[in-house]
Each structure stands twice: as structure tokens, then as C-alpha cells.
Design a protein around this motif. Structure first.
Motif, mmCIF file in Angstrom:
data_model
loop_
_atom_site.group_PDB
_atom_site.id
_atom_site.type_symbol
_atom_site.label_atom_id
_atom_site.label_comp_id
_atom_site.label_asym_id
_atom_site.label_seq_id
_atom_site.Cartn_x
_atom_site.Cartn_y
_atom_site.Cartn_z
ATOM 1 N N ASP A 286 0.848 -1.194 0.000
ATOM 2 C CA ASP A 286 0.000 0.000 0.000
ATOM 3 C C ASP A 286 0.886 1.247 0.000
ATOM 4 O O ASP A 286 1.576 1.549 0.956
ATOM 5 N N SER B 178 0.348 4.280 0.266
ATOM 6 C CA SER B 178 0.111 5.395 1.195
ATOM 7 C C SER B 178 0.935 5.231 2.472
ATOM 8 O O SER B 178 1.116 6.191 3.215
ATOM 9 N N LEU B 179 1.452 4.012 2.727
ATOM 10 C CA LEU B 179 2.345 3.836 3.872
ATOM 11 C C LEU B 179 3.609 4.666 3.674
ATOM 12 O O LEU B 179 4.154 5.229 4.619
ATOM 13 N N GLU C 269 3.767 7.302 1.475
ATOM 14 C CA GLU C 269 3.376 8.709 1.351
ATOM 15 C C GLU C 269 3.210 9.349 2.721
ATOM 16 O O GLU C 269 3.646 10.477 2.954
ATOM 17 N N SER C 270 2.578 8.582 3.640
ATOM 18 C CA SER C 270 2.362 9.174 4.961
ATOM 19 C C SER C 270 3.699 9.424 5.643
ATOM 20 O O SER C 270 3.872 10.416 6.336
ATOM 21 N N SER C 271 4.656 8.531 5.420
ATOM 22 C CA SER C 271 5.978 8.746 6.016
ATOM 23 C C SER C 271 6.579 10.058 5.523
ATOM 24 O O SER C 271 7.178 10.805 6.286
ATOM 25 N N SER D 78 -6.873 -1.772 1.664
ATOM 26 C CA SER D 78 -6.422 -1.144 0.424
ATOM 27 C C SER D 78 -7.530 -0.214 -0.059
ATOM 28 O O SER D 78 -8.699 -0.470 0.115
ATOM 29 N N SER D 79 -7.096 0.867 -0.663
ATOM 30 C CA SER D 79 -8.057 1.912 -0.979
ATOM 31 C C SER D 79 -8.788 1.613 -2.279
ATOM 32 O O SER D 79 -8.316 0.869 -3.117
ATOM 33 N N VAL E 64 1.612 4.740 -7.401
ATOM 34 C CA VAL E 64 2.387 5.891 -7.813
ATOM 35 C C VAL E 64 3.713 5.405 -8.378
ATOM 36 O O VAL E 64 4.388 4.579 -7.791
#
Lengths: 560, 361
Positions: free
Chosen positions: A174, A176-177, A179-181, A285-286, A292
Motif C-alpha cells: 500500500d 500510502s504507507l 506517502e504518509s511517512s 487497500s483503498s 504511484v
């Protein structure tokens, strides 16, 4: 009544599977405590004492550790790199990754090792000669007959295995793991080391452990590249114990084999535990998840070239080297002279050599009959594992998984103790049984996933629609199973066709397989004949895979 | 902190078509309020949010957070995501599965190089704020959906950013939990006085949560306003229709009279809430189902009265969702659940002029 029949089937399968997988292990254990093949059961500790007090054994153990750990590390890191490139960047030519992960299976390991020996052996390796000519060197710059050479070749060979484990994990990661970092203040490098790699850790470790098990069992590379330089690892040490010397000492071989087997089985169970616990890292998962892609920009083309070189090394190079060697009279650098002196002598020699021809026949028989029997057995076992699901089917699953960890040469020694007591000794059937026992998990795995796909509702709704049991089987179950059957068959067939480590122990004059014959040519330095036979072997292997795929497509359920 | 967005453009190219994810967006997001970007999927709202946080690079334009230009195509400025000092709650929460709750929440502070003791203090405080006290040692994977959502919120708040961004954070919760969390989130955010940018496609979420709503369509901001303004007084047909169910009838402006606007429709004249459009403008009359007043027969001397036949009635608990046929138009109407009307009955109804909304394309 159905239940009763099912449990009968389950117990029958357990007996068959226990005979196949446990008997060689039991025989190996008893054999390691016995005085010799003919004095089976006469208890002695002499074999263990002689092995484990021998200082040279510890040198072998050291070699094995270095060989196994570094090869596995090499494959894992390469696989990680390639999986990252494929899933996370905009590198062109992504179909290459599929090629890299599938095609090497068709090239027998022994041939891959030989092709590197032909390129980089210190006396007349093609690449070495070329470099010596260009740079006017006195000595060959590379020596493939070394532990470093072995590590490189074995690492490349196990790359697809590691890739097939790491790539799916990378693909389902995922994004976004990461991206959030970055949102919370970590740069690219920090994110890689604190988030990406730790989250992928179960998959990476699983790949590493599986590679370690494969390297422990590897015989082709250590025998072709290690033995000429007297670099022995456990597998080749066992081989030497039973093939050289005045009398073959199968007791001592069994005592050595025990340590590999125990190590291997424990590692496989660690692997199993890891892949199970990796499920805990499944995240939500979204919707509309769009991976990306990292823009490679300037690095795009150079990385693509590296990828091309990899696929060339893995696939084309061995074939080209073997083709070339099969036509030139002796080892020489490609030149006008080399190309004008090409002839068909090696091919004629091989095609007139009765042993080579019989090895071809044996291998084809083992591959087609063995894979078919193995697939049939796998269908029944998978059916019980997936659909019956009782305590006994749990035993069945564990048993079938056990042979996943069997190093061919060790299990070969175990079978030797077994077959010597039966009329099967020195027959092709001994090899057939050994193959199926050792490679059964490779047939069972695709079959179980095929069975899992057939939700019981699919069968039930067919019955509700008025179909009889047989119609349901014919129109629903079989078509859905076909992909599993085909991939299981292909996997087993290609493995049987190139099988070496079990065969070198079990084959006797008259029951040589192609891989054994190739190893013999390699030991005798008959590179030309070896290459000709090798090309035939690769050709048949490719043909097998293509045919099986065509047959599979023919029966495939209707799709658009 | 205010966020200024100027001339923002982002085009995607796929299969030979150009998709305008952001089509010249100009927007000022007010400081210390909850601003919601509302729109159907694919309208560009997520692209806009991701451009603000820096995970997406626009093609043209400028983004200013407070007084800092974080992205500008002209001035060639790109402040990387990790340097923007924002907080964000992801749709999937993006809770790192290999860390426990404490480390997840402490991560932003660790990246700032804050001393350990202080980190511990701050994390404990933040977890107390989101009502997850005592969860520090819990592995991230051992959390329920609602708890994960709170951890994600705590992590976004812990470094006390001036701006916090939400990317559909409630869409993975079940309906009941979603309602509760919505309420809670609103009270957290108003208490903190923080600029919040919230992306959603759920109109009720947007209405319940926001101070200001920006409705987006095809990469453009169509309308901006407070929830009530968007609901009762939308100017565009798209906005009126998206924010709630409406009866839409083509209408032409006939005259402006007594601070009402009179329009002509296929069902006759309607007296509507005043809108400043020239005569003969083609507009759409928008009437929400809840504003259709059923009346006793004959007792009607009101404006905008119509007669028809009840065609369908669906009982959904608090109301009947019904359809009334008037000529060739089917009116959606909400009817009192205790009504004695039945399907096939003749019906007369009226709509107050202030509930007749005229909207343009």
C-alpha cells in the motif's frame, strides 16, 4: 456414505504419501547408524564419529555456509532490486520481468553452470581468452572454479525463486504507507529504511530462507564449478563419499546427509511460519488505488540496459555459449577461424552415442510419465486438503510440505538404502518414485490454489440448475481445474526433465538421465558433446512447456 | 494558516485523451476553519489535496501555505512533502503495520529530532486527546477500523501542524461508526483551531462537518459557500443536484416582480426566489422533495399550486418517498408517513416561492 468414501481416500493417500516421503527419511536415519548397505540395521556410531571428527569435514561445512549464505543474499538483493524496478518505477519493457521470472526454469541448472565454466574457466574460458587477447594479460582474469564463481552462478539461478516471492509482496504494497511517512517529515532514504523495507521484511526473509534451502540442496553448481577446484560443499562431499574410493560408503553419506536434512527441514518450517505471519501485514487497500510510479528520468535508459543485460545473462547467454561450443571443434575465441572451422562432429557423436540416446529416452519417460502420475496424485491430495478438511487432511498437508525441504542428493541416499532392498534397485522405476516423492509439493501447490478457487457454491448452483454430479464435474469442476493441472504438470515436467541431484545417486548404467549424462561429459571435459546434448535438452524442455500450454488453452473455460 | 491556490493545472494523458484533473483552480482556503472539497469521483478533489501536500506535482500554477510558497511553476519552487510540515489522514489510514501505536504516533516527532522524553509526553497527550490512552504498546495490526482511524488522526495532530488534510478518512468505516466519528472529528477540529482541508464525495459528511464547502466538477471549483448556502441557495444545477435530490424543470425567466422572479415552465408559471437574470434566460427550476406541501383539496389559494396523481409510494420509515405525476413530469415528494393517501389518488400540492430555486447550467 460420501463421508465414508472420503475418509477412505484420505487414509489411502496418507499411506501412499508416508511411503513416499517418510520411508527415505527413516531409511536415512537407520542407514546412518548402520555399518553398510548390506548390513542394514547393525547399529554403529562409527559413521557419525568418522564424519564429525574429520577436520576436513569442517572445512566443507565452512565452504557450505559461505556458499549458501552469500548465494541466497545475492539472489534476494537482486530480486528485491528487480521487483522494485518492475512495480514502482516507469522502466520500459516491463514484460521482461515476466520473462526473467519464468524462462530460466526451462534451462537446466547443470547447463547454466557449464555455460559459465565455458566462459570463465581459467585455462580456456571464452571470455577469459577474449580479455587476455584484448588487454594482453598473462593470466586469465577470472576463475569460475572458485567459491566466488559458485556464489555468482547459484545466485543467478535462484533469482527467479526469490523474485516470485518478493514481487507480489511489492505489488500489493500500500503506497500510502510511504506517502504518509513523507508527509510526516521523512525523506526518501529514511522512508525506504524505516517503512518500505521493514514492511516487506516477511517477504524478503521468506525469499532468503527459501534460497538458503535451495542452495543447500544445490548439486549442479557445486559439482560443475566447485569440484574441479576442489572446493567441496556438503552436497558434493556426499557425492564424493559414494562415488570415489574403494567402496562407496553410504553409511557415512547418510550421516552427513542427516545434518543437511535437519537444517533444511527446520528452515522450511521457519519459512512456513514466516509466510503465514506475513498475512498480518495485510492492510486496508483503498478504492481506485493507483500505484504511484517513480519517474526514473535520466536513470530510465541505463536501468533498462541493466535489465536487458540481466535477461541476456539469464536466458540467452547459456544457450548461445552451448550452441557455439557444440559447433566448434575445440574451445576457442569467436573469430573468423572459429566460424570457418565449425562442423557437426559433436552432434554426430552425440546422436550416435547409445548412452546419450538412452539417457534421452529415460529422461523423456521420467518427465512425461512421472509428471502425469505426480499430477494425478496431486489432484487427489489437493482435493482432500482443500475440500475434505478434517484432521487427517491436515496430516496430509504437513506430509506433502515436508518433501519441499528434501535436498535431492540426501533423499537419494535415503532411497538408496530403501531400493537396494527391493527389486526396484537400478531400474528406472526407482528414479520415478524418487522424483515424485521429492517434487510432489510443486504439483500440489498449483492444484490446491485451483481447488480453492472452486467455491462450493459453484458446484451447488450447478446442481440446483439441474446438472447431475457427473455433469457438474465435467462442465464446472474440470474446466476450472485445468489451469492448475497444466501449471502443476509443467512445473513437475520441467523439474523432472532437468533433475540431477537425486539422479546422480540413483541412476546406474542403463538408467542414466540426460542431466547425469551431461555431468559425465562435464567431468570428462567433453564440452562439444555436452553442448550438443544440452541444446537438445533445452529444446525439448521449451517444446514441453509450449505444448502443455497449448493443451491447457484448448481446455480453458470460455473467456473473452 | 490560509492556503492560496492560483492557476493550478494538472493534466493526465491516457489512451490519447487528455483528462483535466485540475483545470485552472483558484482558491483561498480560510485559516482555522474546516474546508471541504466535495465532488463526484474523478472531479480532481484528491489531486488538489495531494498537490497541497506535495505528493502530486501540478503542471502549472502556485500553491502558498501561509506566507510560504510551497510550489510554483513560474518561480520553479518545489518544497518536498517532508519539508512542508503538514498533517494528513489517509483514506487507508496508512498505519505502519510493523510498528506499535506509540511508534506510529511518535514518527513525525522523531523525524523532527525531538528529545525522547518530550516525545513520550507529547504522544501520551495526543493519544489521550483522541481517547486512545493506554494503547501505546498495542501493535498497529491489532486495532479495529475506528481505532486505526484515531491513531491516524493522532499521528496527524501530534506535531501540531498548522494545516491538516483529510483524504476521505471515513469511507472505510461502517455507517454507524462513520456518523459518530464525523461528530467527534468536528468537535476535535473546532477545539484545536486548525486549518483543515477535507476531501469527500459524501454530501452528508460535507454538510455535517464543514464550515465551508467547495464543490468541484471536472477539475474546476464550481461553487464555494457555507453548508446552508450550498444546500438552500446553490447557483448551479450541478451543485443543487449533487448536494441533495431535486426535481429539475427547465424554466424561462418571464418577469421580476415584488422581489420574486417569475418563470414559465411546461407546467405553467412559477413564482420563485429572486434571482438576478435577464428576461428570457433559460434556467432550471429546482425543487427539493421535502418542500412539496400536500394540501387538502380546495383549500388552496397559494402560489405555485399543481394537481396530479400519486404514482408510487415507498415507505422508508420516517417518510414515504413518493412520486406524483403532473402532466409528463414526475415529482419526487416526501410525504408524511401517517398519510391516508394511496397510489392512484388525485393530489394537489404547492411549493413556497422561497423553496423554488432557480439555477443555471
Amino acid at each position: 456414505m460420501v463421508k465414508n468414501r472420503q475418509s477412505k481416500l484420505t487414509y489411502l493417500l496418507i499411506v501412499i504419501l508416508a511411503l513416499l516421503t517418510l520411508s527415505p527419511v527413516v531409511m536415512l536415519v537407520i542407514g546412518s547408524f548402520s555399518k553398510g548397505l548390506n548390513t542394514f540395521g547393525d547399529f554403529t556410531l562409527a559413521k557419525y564419529i568418522s564424519v564429525y571428527t574429520d577436520p576436513s569435514f569442517y572445512a566443507v561445512l565452512g565452504n557450505t555456509l559461505i556458499f549458501v549464505l552469500f548465494s541466497a543474499l545475492f539472489s534476494t538483493i537482486l530480486a528485491l532490486f528487480l521487483a522494485y524496478l518492475n512495480n514502482r518505477t516507469n522502466i520500459p519493457g516491463k514484460f521482461m520481468f515476466k520473462v526473467i521470472s519464468v524462462v530460466p526454469m526451462m534451462i537446466p541448472h547443470v547447463l547454466f553452470a557449464v555455460s559459465w565454466a565455458l566462459l570463465l574457466n581459467p585455462s580456456n574460458g571464452i571470455l577469459n581468452l577474449l580479455l587476455m587477447n584484448i588487454f594482453r594479460l598473462e593470466n586469465a582474469p577470472f576463475n569460475i572454479y572458485s567459491i566466488r564463481g559458485m556464489i555468482m552462478v547459484e545466485g543467478l539461478l535462484d533469482l527467479p525463486i526469490a523474485y516470485l516471492i518478493i514481487a507480489p509482496a511489492m505489488a500489493s504494497f500500500d503506497i500510502s504507507l510511504e506517502e504518509s511517512s513523507r508527509v510526516f517529515g521523512a525523506g526518501n532514504m529514511k522512508t525506504l529504511f524505516r517503512i518500505t523495507l521493514p514492511v516487506l521484511r516477511p517477504a524478503i526473509l521468506a525469499a532468503f530462507i527459501l534460497c538458503v534451502v535451495r542452495c543447500l540442496a544445490s548439486f549442479a553448481v557445486p559439482s560443475v564449478l566447485g569440484m574441479p577446484g576442489r572446493t567441496y560443499v556438503l552436497a558434493t562431499y556426499i557425492y564424493r563419499t559414494v562415488t570415489t574410493g574403494f567402496i562407496a560408503d553410504y553409511g557415512k553419506a547418510a550421516a552427513v546427509g542427516m545434518s543437511i536434512l535437519i537444517l533444511s527441514i527446520s528452515l522450511i518450517y521457519v519459512y512456513r511460519y514466516m509466510t503465514r505471519s506475513s498475512e498480518k501485514y495485510v492492510t486496508v487497500s483503498s478504492r481506485g488505488f493507483k500505484p504511484v510510479v517513480i519517474e526514473l528520468k535520466k536513470a530510465r535508459i541505463p536501468l533498462f540496459v541493466i535489465l536487458l543485460i540481466f535477461s541476456f545473462i539469464l536466458i540467452m547467454l547459456p544457450i548461445l555459449v552451448l550452441l557455439y561450443t557444440s559447433f566448434v571443434p575445440y574451445s576457442m575465441v569467436p573469430s573468423v577461424k572459429a566460424f570457418t572451422s565449425m562442423n557437426l562432429d559433436h552432434w554426430k557423436n552425440v546422436l550416435n552415442d547409445p548412452v546419450s540416446l538412452s539417457s534421452l529416452k529415460n529422461s523423456l519417460f521420467l518427465c512425461i510419465v512421472g509428471a502425469s502420475l505426480g499430477t494425478l496424485l496431486s489432484i487427489f491430495i489437493s482435493y482432500v486438503i482443500v475440500k475434505v478438511k478434517n484432521k487427517a487432511s491436515g496430516i496430509l498437508e504437513s506430509l506433502s510440505f515436508l518433501s519441499f525441504s528434501f535436498p535431492g542428493i540426501v533423499i537419494g541416499i535415503g532411497f538408496m538404502w530403501f531400493f537396494v532392498r527391493t527389486p526396484l534397485y537400478a531400474t528406472i522405476w526407482a528414479l520415478l518414485i524418487g522424483y515424485i516423492a521429492t517434487y510432489l509439493p510443486y504439483g500440489i501447490r498449483p492444484m490446491t490454489s485451483a481447488f480453492i478457487q472452486i467455491h462450493s457454491h459453484l458446484e451447488e448452483s450447478s446442481t440446483v440448475c439441474g446438472a447431475s454430479f457427473l455433469t457438474t464435474i465435467r462442465r464446472i469442476v474440470i474446466p476450472l481445474l485445468i489451469p492448475g493441472i497444466v501449471s502443476g504438470w509443467i512445473l513437475m515436467a520441467t523439474m523432472f526433465f532437468r533433475e540431477l541431484s537425486l539422479s546422480v545417486v540413483l541412476s546406474r548404467p542403463g538408467t542414466e538421465t540426460m542431466a547425469v549424462q551431461i555431468l559425465k561429459f562435464s567431468n570428462d571435459g567433453l564440452w562439444g558433446r555436452l553442448s550438443a546434448l544440452g541444446i537438445i535438452m533445452i529444446g525439448i524442455s521449451v517444446l514441453l512447456v509450449i505444448t502443455a500450454n497449448l493443451v491447457g488453452n484448448h481446455f480453458k473455460p470460455e473467456t473473452n | 494558516m490560509e492556503i492560496h491556490i492560483r492557476g493550478l493545472k494538472k493534466y493526465y494523458y491516457s489512451e490519447g485523451r487528455t483528462i483535466k484533473a485540475l483545470d485552472d483552480v483558484n482558491l483561498t482556503i480560510p485559516a482555522n476553519k474546516i474546508f471541504t472539497l466535495l465532488g463526484p469521483s474523478g472531479c480532481g478533489k484528491t489531486t488538489l489535496l495531494r498537490s497541497i501536500v506535495g505528493l502530486e506535482t501540478p503542471d502549472e500554477g502556485e500553491i502558498k501555505i501561509g506566507d510560504t510558497v510551497v510550489w510554483s511553476s513560474e518561480k520553479n519552487i518545489y518544497v518536498p512533502t517532508e519539508k512542508r510540515g503538514l498533517g494528513m489522514v489517509f483514506q487507508t489510514y496508512a498505519i505502519w503495520p510493523h510498528m506499535n501505536v506509540f511508534n506510529n504516533v511518535a514518527y513525525p516527532l522523531q523525524n523532527q529530532g525531538m528529545p525522547k522524553a518530550e516525545i513520550e509526553e507529547r504522544v501520551r497527550e495526543t493519544l489521550r486527546f483522541v481517547q486512545l490512552e493506554g494503547f501505546e504498546k498495542r501493535p498497529a495490526t491489532k486495532l479495529s477500523g475506528g481505532q486505526q482511524q484515531r491513531v491516524a488522526l493522532a499521528r496527524a495532530l501530534v506535531a501540531q501542524p498548522k494545516v491538516i488534510l483529510f483524504d476521505e478518512p471515513l469511507s472505510n468505516l461502517d455507517a454507524k461508526l462513520r456518523e459518530e466519528t464525523r461528530k467527534e472529528l468536528r468537535s476535535f477540529l473546532t477545539e484545536l483551531e486548525i486549518t483543515a482541508v477535507y476531501v469527500t464525495h459524501d454530501r452528508i459528511e460535507a454538510l455535517a462537518l464543514s464550515d465551508t464547502i467547495g464543490v468541484m466538477r471536472s477539475g474546476k471549483i464550481v461553487e464555494i459557500g457555507a453548508p446552508k448556502k450550498i444546500y438552500f441557495n446553490a447557483e448551479h444545477q450541478f451543485v443543487a443536484d449533487f448536494i441533495g435530490r431535486s426535481n429539475l424543470i427547465p424554466a424561462k425567466v418571464k418577469q421580476q416582480k415584488d422581489s420574486f422572479t417569475v418563470v414559465q415552465t411546461s407546467l405553467g408559471e412559477f413564482v420563485c426566489k429572486e434571482r438576478d437574470y435577464p428576461l428570457d434566460s433559460d434556467l432550471t427550476l429546482c425543487i427539493r422533495p421535502e418542500f412539496i406541501d400536500l394540501a387538502e383539496e380546495g383549500a388552496l389559494d397559494q402560489k405555485n399550486t399543481l394537481s396530479g396523481v400519486m404514482e408510487t409510494m415507498v415507505f422508508v420509515g420516517d417518510v414515504y418517498e413518493s412520486e406524483i405525476r403532473v402532466g409528463d413530469v414526475l415529482f419526487m415528494a416526501k410525504v408524511d408517513p401517517e398519510t391516508t393517501l394511496e397510489v392512484g389518488d388525485p393530489v394537489t400540492f404547492s411549493v413556497k416561492p422561497e423553496h423554488c430555486l432557480l439555477v443555471s447550467e
